[in-house]
Enzyme design. Structure first.
Site, mmCIF file in Angstrom:
data_model
loop_
_atom_site.group_PDB
_atom_site.id
_atom_site.type_symbol
_atom_site.label_atom_id
_atom_site.label_comp_id
_atom_site.label_asym_id
_atom_site.label_seq_id
_atom_site.Cartn_x
_atom_site.Cartn_y
_atom_site.Cartn_z
ATOM 1 N N LYS A 153 -5.716 -7.869 -3.788
ATOM 2 C CA LYS A 153 -5.575 -6.446 -4.106
ATOM 3 C C LYS A 153 -4.279 -6.194 -4.887
ATOM 4 C CE LYS A 153 -8.495 -5.314 -0.204
ATOM 5 N NZ LYS A 153 -8.602 -5.102 1.255
ATOM 6 N N GLN B 61 -4.922 -3.277 6.268
ATOM 7 C CA GLN B 61 -5.926 -4.337 6.226
ATOM 8 C C GLN B 61 -6.601 -4.500 7.590
ATOM 9 O OE1 GLN B 61 -6.974 -6.107 3.435
ATOM 10 N NE2 GLN B 61 -8.554 -6.918 4.791
ATOM 11 N N ASP C 232 -8.590 4.048 0.943
ATOM 12 C CA ASP C 232 -9.559 3.082 1.463
ATOM 13 C C ASP C 232 -10.660 3.793 2.266
ATOM 14 O OD1 ASP C 232 -10.418 0.430 1.663
ATOM 15 O OD2 ASP C 232 -9.383 0.107 3.571
#
Lengths: 287, 287
Positions: free
Chosen positions: A53, A97, A120
């Site tokens: 990323k 994450q 996200d």
């Protein structure tokens, strides 16, 4: 007739081309979109994901800030880091994450991310807003699935879409997004009875179950569209590609299907967040 | 065999009996649960609904505060009223009667209700939390449907539930709640192709379409459970009762089905909100 291969790399490239123009424009206003990633613990796969990323950010001329926290981090410590990033005006998007170590309340951590930085799409507030089409950023994998559908002009209206999986970051949001596109949706899961019979009625199948080669060709209706959101160890999808290929009219490969588009969605949301936040800041300064 | 008639009045009574005990307990701590209702404009049906809600509050020993706003109220004026109620410690729950006049941004108004006072379950944040089972109050009609299911011990696990309708306060939330109870869910709507064929596979049908006698007996699988959340003028449900009765194993009548349970859910959420808010206040004072 051979099915149409839905090429995620091509979709991702078209998204990135668009992003480059938007990033150049932002830089003329002295804004560089910045994504903060938080990795808790030592999971090797997770390390690779956040590295990928960050690399993609840099390739596009965006900034990334990578926060690494030790395996033994507490929920409170993680919340404090998120709180700081929420209040850092140079950070436009925050990604925590998944998964975090088991002592951490992951849901509480997700939900502490400021809605406007939730690029996200993991907050429950964002899920609600996205379901009601109010502008929050959707989860990236569901967004990638929709992006592939749009890139290839696949028609969803009135079609029966069967989603296999019901997780908060994949099955549930993609179901609501397909519903908002006027598909009839069915959500299946581990407790579903006669799963092959249910899949048999699908014009569109979204595999989001997290088990390699789970969906079999013999379950499918002739001509179904297959969207494989699975990404199991060894680059294996949730779909048994060889048998599903022959029955489908369009299919995503793994790798090279939904996966590459997912990262580009994260960056797209971050750039959008940077545009919104810098506009808001400009308005405040002009007041 | 005749189907089981799912008697909403009996379900509502059992809920109210439980509430009376909880309200008595709260009153011993000098707390009286209070619901504020906001009615904008002159719609006669809406007036009747808020009157019924206030009456039921009073019968149970709860307080109600009724706010009437004129037809020409602006969004800003309504938001200001909601803001005041959000900050009024004596008010535990807030209900904005749907629908509001067309000049008002209803979604913005709903979403300005404080999450902890959203006893009608209309905020997008509450929808997200409820979908992820994080404790927000669900919308009252979906909650009533689940209450009827639980009262009669109907088994949902692995069953195929077909929801007809996808509104933010009924179809979408009830779908997510049935999914969380391990049903396989299908959501249908105005764009669904071959609706009767889809309904044919349902073990459970939730009619939430807002059209009188929409669901026909000939669409049903033998022995299906029918939950009619419709409430059309003249006390007519969304289900053609006469023809569906013969095919079903259990069915809610209209009136006397989901309707009466819906109000009791509103009061249940208000009492829960009063318990939580008075606990929080007590904790603050002891700090």
């Amino acid at each position: 007739m051979d099915p149409l291969i839905l090429d995620g790399r091509k979709v991702a490239q078209s998204v990135k081309n668009q992003l480059k123009l938007q990033i150049a424009e932002l830089k003329q206003q002295d804004v560089t979109p910045k994504l903060a990633t938080i990795l808790v613990g030592n999971d090797e796969a997770s390390k690779t994901y956040v590295q990928m990323k960050a690399n993609t950010c840099h390739k596009l001329g965006m900034e990334s800030e990578r926060v690494f926290l030790p395996e033994e981090t507490t929920t409170e410590e993680l919340l404090s880091v998120i709180h700081q990033l929420n209040h850092d005006d140079t950070v436009h998007g925050i990604l925590l994450q998944h998964p975090v170590p088991s002592q951490i309340n992951e849901r509480l951590a997700f939900d502490s991310i400021a809605l406007e930085k939730d690029v996200d799409g993991v907050t429950s507030h964002g899920f609600g807003e996205n379901t009601f089409q109010l502008g929050a950023y959707p989860c990236c994998t569901p967004a990638a699935i929709l992006q592939v559908i749009d890139f290839y002009n696949l028609d969803l209206e009135g079609k029966h879409a069967v989603v296999i999986g019901r997780s908060p970051i994949l099955g549930k949001p993609v179901s609501m997004m397909l519903l908002n596109r006027n598909a009839t949706i069915t959500v299946c899961h581990s407790k579903t009875e006669n799963l092959p019979d249910v899949v048999k009625h699908a014009d569109v199948v979204v595999a989001a179950v997290g088990q390699p080669k789970f969906v079999k060709g013999e379950w499918l209706k002739e001509g179904a569209i297959i969207l494989d959101a699975g990404y199991n160890p060894g680059n294996i999808g949730d779909v048994e590609y060889e048998t599903c290929y022959n029955k489908s009219s369009a299919i995503t490969p793994v790798p090279g299907g939904i996966g590459p588009v997912t990262i580009s969605m994260l960056l797209k949301h971050t750039v959008e967040a940077a545009m919104k936040q810098s506009n808001n800041l400009a308005m405040k300064l002009n007041m």
